[in-house]
Design an enzyme around this catalytic site. Structure first.
Site, mmCIF file in Angstrom:
data_model
loop_
_atom_site.group_PDB
_atom_site.id
_atom_site.type_symbol
_atom_site.label_atom_id
_atom_site.label_comp_id
_atom_site.label_asym_id
_atom_site.label_seq_id
_atom_site.Cartn_x
_atom_site.Cartn_y
_atom_site.Cartn_z
ATOM 1 N N GLN A 219 0.830 -1.207 0.000
ATOM 2 C CA GLN A 219 0.000 0.000 0.000
ATOM 3 C C GLN A 219 0.867 1.261 0.000
ATOM 4 O OE1 GLN A 219 -3.002 -2.207 3.054
ATOM 5 N NE2 GLN A 219 -3.292 -0.017 2.944
ATOM 6 N N CYS A 367 -8.634 2.222 8.999
ATOM 7 C CA CYS A 367 -8.740 3.022 10.216
ATOM 8 C C CYS A 367 -7.518 3.906 10.322
ATOM 9 C CB CYS A 367 -8.812 2.007 11.365
ATOM 10 S SG CYS A 367 -8.290 2.575 12.951
ATOM 11 N N GLU A 735 -12.701 4.795 5.398
ATOM 12 C CA GLU A 735 -12.746 4.015 6.633
ATOM 13 C C GLU A 735 -13.970 4.305 7.505
ATOM 14 O OE1 GLU A 735 -8.992 5.533 7.984
ATOM 15 O OE2 GLU A 735 -9.931 6.549 9.671
#
Ligand code: CDP
Length: 782
Positions: A219, A367, A735
């Site tokens: 990522q 998150c 998120e």
């Protein structure tokens, strides 16, 4: 920086879901699809013991397996100076392959390289490891006693990793002590796993120029490049990281894992490409878990429900190595958002983290580094307070909400919330769900002894790390970047330092460029994930892409527009000051008939050398002045079967406010996906360990992922409060549903059970746990 007063031109235009090819730009290849001549496969030998000394590793039988080329152990790596990896957090390091002892079940012990995947697996099974078991520490409360020291390799001879706190400790204690009403509740946000569709994997090889070509499920490809250079000593220009389609990430693909390092070492040692693809079991047992926070939540209030103080003390289980992917200044991530949407005059939050014999992690699963835990704590806490006060949970929330006119709002724990209209968002939710009618229905059902619950979560989120003055990963500041090139014929390419894992950046980044430059989004190519071509960026996690890279794209496009204005003036034969950008084209001020389009300008940029510098491109590195603070009002309506404990989520409504929306269909998709994950955590998912440290959830028959059969129907709506500091007014959203929904589900179930006197049940709210709570409550009453 001004906000665009009007919404983006795509906003409100309903996407034709299936038939519109403009909005499908994905390339569609995964690491596991890659194949190179002479490629070897890597399989990792893993520990069966959670805590044991390694007496001996015998590789002789493995080397006899046909096709096996090499086996390496921790000692080999240690000799090469590669025995340990720094963790992203920078506080700790992690063994690549076990050296001396293992610290969790399924820990990587040896690496086997072979001609085929099957031979690599056979080879790994043939490696003989002699273990001498050691006492196991399976929870952070046992760890606290330091009776068994897990990490003698560290200078500090304790299992305690860190103590972190924020806020006014004494002031909070004083306010709490003088509060007429107080609640205190321990809440455990259980250990979960992001379980992306595709597990982690990589292919590593050194090309003819001796350059490392590294295809990896990352990522954050640029951070990998820098980290690999620092760890291996390979100059950064000799490392090329490529992150193709990821099949989901959710934070699981942020850390650097031992398999990656072993693949690179194997490629270097053997001189052939090496592929490593995790199995599902390896993914669930050894790569980045999430949560595992035991939170003691204490709220003080006046008798009529005005909150006066908040204190949260957390015991965190970090597993065997502190591999939490948090920014260095924030070992507990952005847990300080725990004051939520409410005007707490004073607050104090503290977190103590401990080692245990469990897999390392603590990653930001969809998150912003512990925001989900914080949001759950405050939203459950407010419901428990409402119960204590005998007050409606909605009324309590409304009474304590930060008002619209209080923004920018300085929270008691140091954040400056940018914008919001919490009353409006909740009012939309109440109206859409039909709260008054639901209350009536609930009263009737309660009179008949039926268990129906209505649960709310009115959360505030904090997304978009930087600013760089506060946020860094391994010292690299958290900004993000974009480069846009407009080609002569008016199409173009945008490259960003982020990396989509399925969030649709291919669509939304093109839309931003199209909006800013008046070009067709279907002719704006989007490219991310290749460190040779994309500008340096910190990657995609924690819903930071739109707040940071989205802003960088906007600003780069505006730079292009400024250059284009000069060219337009030249084409229109007027001074630059006489040109205005209106209705997606340049126009001579006050003369609507004299215009040029961006397409015409682009052509002139490469063909008409009368203007100064040829070309039409720009780069922008954006360091956000603040985070963005999206919020939401979520409502769950549940029915609980009194005899079986089975819970049915009858309705779920999510009203989100993420500022200006770039693409409503993508945002809706993000909400649906995140709600499904929130539902899974609330009702079915937990990575469990027994007292001996055995992982009990090693595959998808034990760790359940909801299918369409279990997943409730999601209702969605939104309100729009623009971010005042984001150049488009947008806030992150990816998120929000994962962060906001668990509390709504739990609040609804507890509301259903409240007539029985049940005050709390820890997630996941499985049928047997709910059944047990009902039986216990009934027994108590009897
Ligand atoms: O960092 P990540 O991409 O996971 O999260 P995000 O920035 O919240 O964006 C998720 C997706 O929703 C992206 O495709 C965004 O561009 C899109 N989005 C949007 O259309 N409008 C917003 N206000 C926020 C996000």
């Amino acid at each position: 920086m001004s906000i665009q007063a009007k919404p983006l031109h795509s906003v409100g235009v309903p996407m034709k879901r299936k038939e519109d090819p403009r909005f499908i730009q994905g390339k569609g290849h995964y690491v596991d699809d890659l194949s190179f001549p002479g490629m070897l496969y890597l399989s990792l030998v893993r520990s069966t013991y959670p805590h044991a000394e390694i007496k001996n590793i015998d590789i002789s039988e493995a080397m006899k397996v046909p096709g096996v080329k090499a086996v390496i152990t921790g000692k080999d790596l240690e000799a090469a100076g590669l025995g340990w990896l720094p963790t992203f957090h920078g506080f700790d390091k992690q063994m690549v392959l076990a050296i001396g002892k293992v610290l969790f079940q399924y820990q990587e012990v040896a690496a086997v390289f072979a001609e085929t995947r099957a031979a690599a697996i056979d080879g790994a099974e043939a490696v003989q490891v002699d273990y001498a078991p050691l006492p196991v520490v399976a929870d952070p409360f046992t760890s606290k006693t330091d009776k068994v020291l897990l990490r003698p390799d560290r200078e500090a001879k304790t299992n305690h990793i860190f103590h972190w706190e924020v806020g006014d400790k004494e002031g909070t204690a004083r306010a709490m002590a003088s509060s007429p009403k107080r609640i205190k509740q321990r809440l455990w946000f259980q250990r979960c796993h992001p379980a992306p569709l595709e597990p982690c994997g990589c292919v590593a090889y050194f090309d003819a120029m001796g350059r490392l070509q590294f295809h990896v499920t990352s990522q954050a490809p640029h951070v990998y490049r820098t980290a690999l250079s620092l760890v291996t000593g390979i100059p950064e220009d000799k490392i090329h990281v490529m992150s193709p389609d990821l099949g989901g990430g959710f934070g699981n693909k942020v850390p650097v894992y031992p398999g990656y390092v072993c693949a690179i070492v194997g490629a270097l040692k053997i001189g052939r490409p090496v592929k490593w693809i995790e199995t599902r079991t390896e993914n669930l047992t050894s790569t980045g878990f999430a949560r595992d926070y035991h939170m003691d939540v204490e709220i003080g209030a006046t008798a009529d429900g005005q909150v006066t103080a908040l204190h949260v003390a957390t015991t965190a289980d970090h597993g065997a190595f502190d591999a939490a992917a948090d920014p260095s200044k924030y070992p507990a991530g952005i847990f300080g958002i725990v004051t939520g949407s409410y005007t707490f005059p004073v607050a104090h939050a503290e977190v103590d983290a401990y080692f245990t014999n469990k897999a390392p992690g603590g990653i930001a699963y969809r998150c912003s580094f512990r925001v989900t835990e914080a949001s759950y704590a405050i939203e459950r806490g407010m419901d428990i307070l409402a119960d204590e006060l005998g007050m409606d949970a909605v009324e309590l929330r409304k009474k304590n909400f930060i008002r619209k006119d209080q923004f920018p709002y300085p929270s008691a724990l140091g954040f400056t919330y940018d914008s919001g209209d919490y009353h409006k968002t909740l009012d939309v939710a109440l109206e859409k769900i039909g709260y008054t009618a639901l209350l009536k229905e609930q009263a009737e059902k309660r009179a008949r002894g039926e268990l129906m619950g209505i649960g709310f979560s009115t959360f505030t989120e904090v997304v978009g790390a930087g600013p760089s003055k506060h946020f860094d990963i391994l010292g690299i500041k958290m900004f993000d970047s974009a480069e846009i090139r407009i080609h002569p014929t008016g199409s173009g390419i945008v490259r960003a330092g982020t990396k989509s894992q399925g969030q649709g950046h291919e669509t939304t980044w093109a839309q931003i460029v199209a909006e800013e430059l008046g070009l067709d989004p279907q002719n704006i190519m989007v490219e991310e994930g290749d460190t040779d071509t994309a500008p340096y960026g910190l990657g995609t996690y924690a819903s930071r892409s739109t707040p940071v890279a989205g802003a960088a794209i906007t600003m780069a496009a505006r730079r292009i527009r400024e250059k284009a204005r000069k060219i337009a003036a030249h084409l229109l034969e007027v001074g630059e000051g006489d040109v205005e950008w209106t209705d997606y084209k340049f126009q001579v001020k006050g003369v609507p008939s004299k215009t040029v389009t961006m397409k015409q300008v682009a052509f002139a940029a490469y063909t008409d050398m009368a203007q100064n510098e040829p070309g039409l491109e720009a780069t922008y590195y954006y360091d956000p002045p603040n985070m963005t603070y999206p919020n939401g009002a979520y409502v769950a309506v549940v029915d609980v079967d009194r005899d079986t404990g089975e819970t049915k989520v009858r309705r779920f409504l999510a009203v989100d406010d993420c500022g200006i929306v770039i693409n409503p269909m993508i945002v809706e998709g993000q909400i649906h996906g995140g709600l499904t994950e929130g539902f899974a955590m609330a009702f079915i998912q937990e990575i469990q360990y027994d007292a001996e440290g055995n992982n009990l959830n090693t595959n998808f028959t034990d760790y359940l992922v909801p299918t369409t059969l279990e997943t409730p129907h999601w209702e969605t709506a939104n309100t729009v409060t623009a971010s005042p500091h984001h150049p488009m007014g947008a806030k992150g959203v990816g998120e929000s549903p994962n962060v906001g929904s668990p509390a709504a589900f739990v609040n609804a179930v507890i509301d259903a059970l409240s007539p029985l006197g049940v005050r709390h049940i820890d997630m996941p709210l499985t049928r047997d746990k709910v059944w047990r709570a009902i039986r216990d409550a009934e027994a108590k009453k009897a």
